[in-house]
Design an enzyme around this catalytic site. Sequence first.
Site, PDB file in Angstrom:
ATOM      1  N   ARG A 166       0.816  -1.225   0.000  1.00 16.08           N
ATOM      2  CA  ARG A 166       0.000   0.000   0.000  1.00 16.08           C
ATOM      3  C   ARG A 166       0.851   1.277   0.000  1.00 16.08           C
ATOM      4  O   ARG A 166       0.443   2.310   0.538  1.00 16.08           O
ATOM      5  CB  ARG A 166      -0.951   0.029   1.200  1.00 16.08           C
ATOM      6  CG  ARG A 166      -2.024  -1.017   1.172  1.00 16.08           C
ATOM      7  CD  ARG A 166      -2.985  -0.859   0.007  1.00 16.08           C
ATOM      8  NE  ARG A 166      -3.984  -1.905   0.019  1.00 16.08           N
ATOM      9  CZ  ARG A 166      -3.801  -3.106  -0.533  1.00 16.08           C
ATOM     10  NH1 ARG A 166      -2.680  -3.392  -1.184  1.00 16.08           N
ATOM     11  NH2 ARG A 166      -4.744  -4.026  -0.468  1.00 16.08           N
ATOM     12  N   SER A 243     -11.418  -0.532   2.135  1.00 16.87           N
ATOM     13  CA  SER A 243     -10.890  -0.846   3.476  1.00 16.87           C
ATOM     14  C   SER A 243     -10.395   0.440   4.114  1.00 16.87           C
ATOM     15  O   SER A 243      -9.603   1.167   3.494  1.00 16.87           O
ATOM     16  CB  SER A 243      -9.721  -1.823   3.369  1.00 16.87           C
ATOM     17  OG  SER A 243     -10.194  -3.036   2.866  1.00 16.87           O
ATOM     18  N   GLU A 344      -6.139   3.815   5.546  1.00 20.72           N
ATOM     19  CA  GLU A 344      -5.685   3.641   4.164  1.00 20.72           C
ATOM     20  C   GLU A 344      -6.067   4.835   3.272  1.00 20.72           C
ATOM     21  O   GLU A 344      -5.250   5.267   2.453  1.00 20.72           O
ATOM     22  CB  GLU A 344      -6.297   2.341   3.612  1.00 20.72           C
ATOM     23  CG  GLU A 344      -5.660   1.892   2.323  1.00 20.72           C
ATOM     24  CD  GLU A 344      -6.261   0.600   1.797  1.00 20.72           C
ATOM     25  OE1 GLU A 344      -6.092  -0.441   2.455  1.00 20.72           O
ATOM     26  OE2 GLU A 344      -6.881   0.638   0.731  1.00 20.72           O
TER      27      GLU A 344
HETATM   28  C1  LIG Z   1     -15.594  -0.304  -2.621  1.00 16.39           C
HETATM   29  C2  LIG Z   1     -14.107  -0.079  -2.669  1.00 16.39           C
HETATM   30  C3  LIG Z   1     -13.229  -1.152  -2.746  1.00 16.39           C
HETATM   31  C4  LIG Z   1     -11.843  -0.961  -2.799  1.00 16.39           C
HETATM   32  N1  LIG Z   1     -11.011  -2.050  -2.864  1.00 16.39           N
HETATM   33  C5  LIG Z   1      -9.672  -1.871  -2.921  1.00 16.39           C
HETATM   34  C6  LIG Z   1      -8.797  -3.009  -2.977  1.00 16.39           C
HETATM   35  O1  LIG Z   1      -9.228  -4.165  -3.027  1.00 16.39           O
HETATM   36  N2  LIG Z   1      -7.459  -2.777  -2.994  1.00 16.39           N
HETATM   37  C7  LIG Z   1      -6.933  -1.522  -2.973  1.00 16.39           C
HETATM   38  O2  LIG Z   1      -5.713  -1.394  -2.991  1.00 16.39           O
HETATM   39  N3  LIG Z   1      -7.738  -0.433  -2.922  1.00 16.39           N
HETATM   40  C8  LIG Z   1      -9.085  -0.573  -2.892  1.00 16.39           C
HETATM   41  N4  LIG Z   1      -9.911   0.526  -2.818  1.00 16.39           N
HETATM   42  C9  LIG Z   1      -9.325   1.875  -2.750  1.00 16.39           C
HETATM   43  C10 LIG Z   1      -9.265   2.610  -4.115  1.00 16.39           C
HETATM   44  O3  LIG Z   1     -10.194   2.095  -5.022  1.00 16.39           O
HETATM   45  C11 LIG Z   1      -7.881   2.550  -4.757  1.00 16.39           C
HETATM   46  O4  LIG Z   1      -6.916   3.060  -3.890  1.00 16.39           O
HETATM   47  C12 LIG Z   1      -7.829   3.330  -6.092  1.00 16.39           C
HETATM   48  O5  LIG Z   1      -6.658   3.004  -6.786  1.00 16.39           O
HETATM   49  C13 LIG Z   1      -7.866   4.837  -5.897  1.00 16.39           C
HETATM   50  O6  LIG Z   1      -7.883   5.422  -7.195  1.00 16.39           O
HETATM   51  P1  LIG Z   1      -8.664   6.752  -7.496  1.00 16.39           P
HETATM   52  O7  LIG Z   1      -8.458   7.068  -8.932  1.00 16.39           O
HETATM   53  O8  LIG Z   1     -10.072   6.643  -7.044  1.00 16.39           O
HETATM   54  O9  LIG Z   1      -7.846   7.773  -6.603  1.00 16.39           O
HETATM   55  P2  LIG Z   1      -8.415   8.965  -5.683  1.00 16.39           P
HETATM   56  O10 LIG Z   1      -9.220   8.385  -4.587  1.00 16.39           O
HETATM   57  O11 LIG Z   1      -9.016  10.023  -6.513  1.00 16.39           O
HETATM   58  O12 LIG Z   1      -7.035   9.510  -5.072  1.00 16.39           O
HETATM   59  C14 LIG Z   1      -6.273   8.726  -4.181  1.00 16.39           C
HETATM   60  C15 LIG Z   1      -4.864   9.306  -4.093  1.00 16.39           C
HETATM   61  O13 LIG Z   1      -4.215   9.151  -5.350  1.00 16.39           O
HETATM   62  C16 LIG Z   1      -3.822  10.420  -5.866  1.00 16.39           C
HETATM   63  N5  LIG Z   1      -4.014  10.376  -7.308  1.00 16.39           N
HETATM   64  C17 LIG Z   1      -5.089   9.917  -8.011  1.00 16.39           C
HETATM   65  N6  LIG Z   1      -4.871  10.061  -9.322  1.00 16.39           N
HETATM   66  C18 LIG Z   1      -3.651  10.624  -9.472  1.00 16.39           C
HETATM   67  C19 LIG Z   1      -2.872  11.038 -10.585  1.00 16.39           C
HETATM   68  N7  LIG Z   1      -3.279  10.899 -11.852  1.00 16.39           N
HETATM   69  N8  LIG Z   1      -1.642  11.589 -10.349  1.00 16.39           N
HETATM   70  C20 LIG Z   1      -1.186  11.728  -9.080  1.00 16.39           C
HETATM   71  N9  LIG Z   1      -1.884  11.365  -7.993  1.00 16.39           N
HETATM   72  C21 LIG Z   1      -3.097  10.822  -8.192  1.00 16.39           C
HETATM   73  C22 LIG Z   1      -4.716  11.440  -5.180  1.00 16.39           C
HETATM   74  O14 LIG Z   1      -4.094  12.713  -5.148  1.00 16.39           O
HETATM   75  C23 LIG Z   1      -4.847  10.813  -3.807  1.00 16.39           C
HETATM   76  O15 LIG Z   1      -3.724  11.113  -3.034  1.00 16.39           O
HETATM   77  C24 LIG Z   1     -11.313   0.360  -2.764  1.00 16.39           C
HETATM   78  C25 LIG Z   1     -12.196   1.450  -2.689  1.00 16.39           C
HETATM   79  C26 LIG Z   1     -13.581   1.237  -2.642  1.00 16.39           C
HETATM   80  C27 LIG Z   1     -14.503   2.415  -2.569  1.00 16.39           C
END
Ligand SMILES: Cc1cc2nc3c(=O)[nH]c(=O)nc-3n(C[C@H](O)[C@H](O)[C@H](O)COP(=O)(O)OP(=O)(O)OC[C@H]3O[C@@H](n4cnc5c(N)ncnc54)[C@H](O)[C@@H]3O)c2cc1C
Length: 351
Positions: A166, A243, A344
């Site tokens: 992570r 999570s 997380e």
């Molecule tokens: C129902 C559910 C289930 C999930 N299951 C998992 C799982 O099984 N495993 C897991 O690891 N995670 C899980 N997650 C967490 C999440 O989906 C991941 O961490 C995902 O990769 C976040 O991506 P995002 O585009 O939504 O990022 P955001 O939530 O928009 O941002 C998260 C972070 O990434 C940064 N970021 C996003 N895009 C960029 C970019 N282009 N450049 C620089 N920084 C950036 C943001 O600034 C922030 O700091 C889950 C979430 C939910 C809601």
Amino acid sequence: MMIAENISLAPLTTLRVGGPARFFAEATSLRDVQEAVGFARSRDLPLFVLGGGSNLVVADSGWPGLVLKVAIAGIEQRAGNQNGKVLFDVGAGESWDRFVSQAVMAQCAGVECLSGIPGSVGGTPVQNVGAYGQEVSGTIESVQVFDLKDSQVRELCALACEFAYRSSIFNTNERGRFIILRVVYALTPGGEPHLEYADLRRHFEGRETRPNLLETREAVRHIRARKGMLITEGDPDSRSAGSFFKNPVLSPDQHEALQNRASAKGLILPSYPALEQQKKVSAAWLVEHSGFARGYSLGRVGISSKHALAIVNRGGATAADVIALKDQIQQRVEEIWGVRLEPEPVFVGRD
Ligand SMILES: Cc1cc2nc3c(=O)[nH]c(=O)nc-3n(C[C@H](O)[C@H](O)[C@H](O)COP(=O)(O)OP(=O)(O)OC[C@H]3O[C@@H](n4cnc5c(N)ncnc54)[C@H](O)[C@@H]3O)c2cc1C
């Protein structure tokens, strides 16, 4: 590129809490990114980069500067590198699960267990997304970034990203420095699905033939839906940030102390091969054995009725509500087990 003002951020996140962005822009190209960065710099505004909003808790006061949503699209499949892999060069704004679906349909292995994770491709390297025995670090070849330090576009190899459980440079020592533009994944054409996790093996129990990539993807999505870990219209348990706590990684001494506390209570600390490999303990077990049952409520927030690690918005919750429950869980787990759980999701802005 349009720069909008006072845009509500809650609907742009899966947890659906938080206030507005003072300024908001959506970048579909490098040029847009450069323009947005220029705008923020010229007004001395703090910049927050938004992906799919699936790993965020946005403060009730919102974000005082510019929120830049990265919406760079495109999935390009390229001939393999020297190891016979197929390269997928994917825009940071693509939906992660759409890319997984495309990779699976192209019979390419390496990300099938990561099916159903919400969010964007650009979000995946940030916390080295992982599930069911796979992590994106296993397939990332390189990450193309816009470096805010010197305004250059760079190509970072996987090693330079310092991936761990992570974590990566993007959420630790170089947090806030890079805007991820594209990610290149190296997948195995015709590869077998990864069936390491007990949940997945159980799903296929009794089958005589080995499941293919598509069946594995469907199984993962099915298991995730059962746990409220798939965003599903009408499932209130999926209104979360996934999570909420990481599985703690303990030293051998800390692990022994925890085992002793468990046996003094007549309990056995669960141990799964996947956890042991990385010296992790189950955060879900610690939460459930600290008096927080699935379905627990604290006002407008609570714990998912399907998964002990997900804090859910039961409707009309604020970031303060979420943080109050987070604090309560952290405090109780620490009192009972001597372990501090680390959240997380990313906390955006300050209240
Ligand atoms: C129902 C559910 C289930 C999930 N299951 C998992 C799982 O099984 N495993 C897991 O690891 N995670 C899980 N997650 C967490 C999440 O989906 C991941 O961490 C995902 O990769 C976040 O991506 P995002 O585009 O939504 O990022 P955001 O939530 O928009 O941002 C998260 C972070 O990434 C940064 N970021 C996003 N895009 C960029 C970019 N282009 N450049 C620089 N920084 C950036 C943001 O600034 C922030 O700091 C889950 C979430 C939910 C809601």
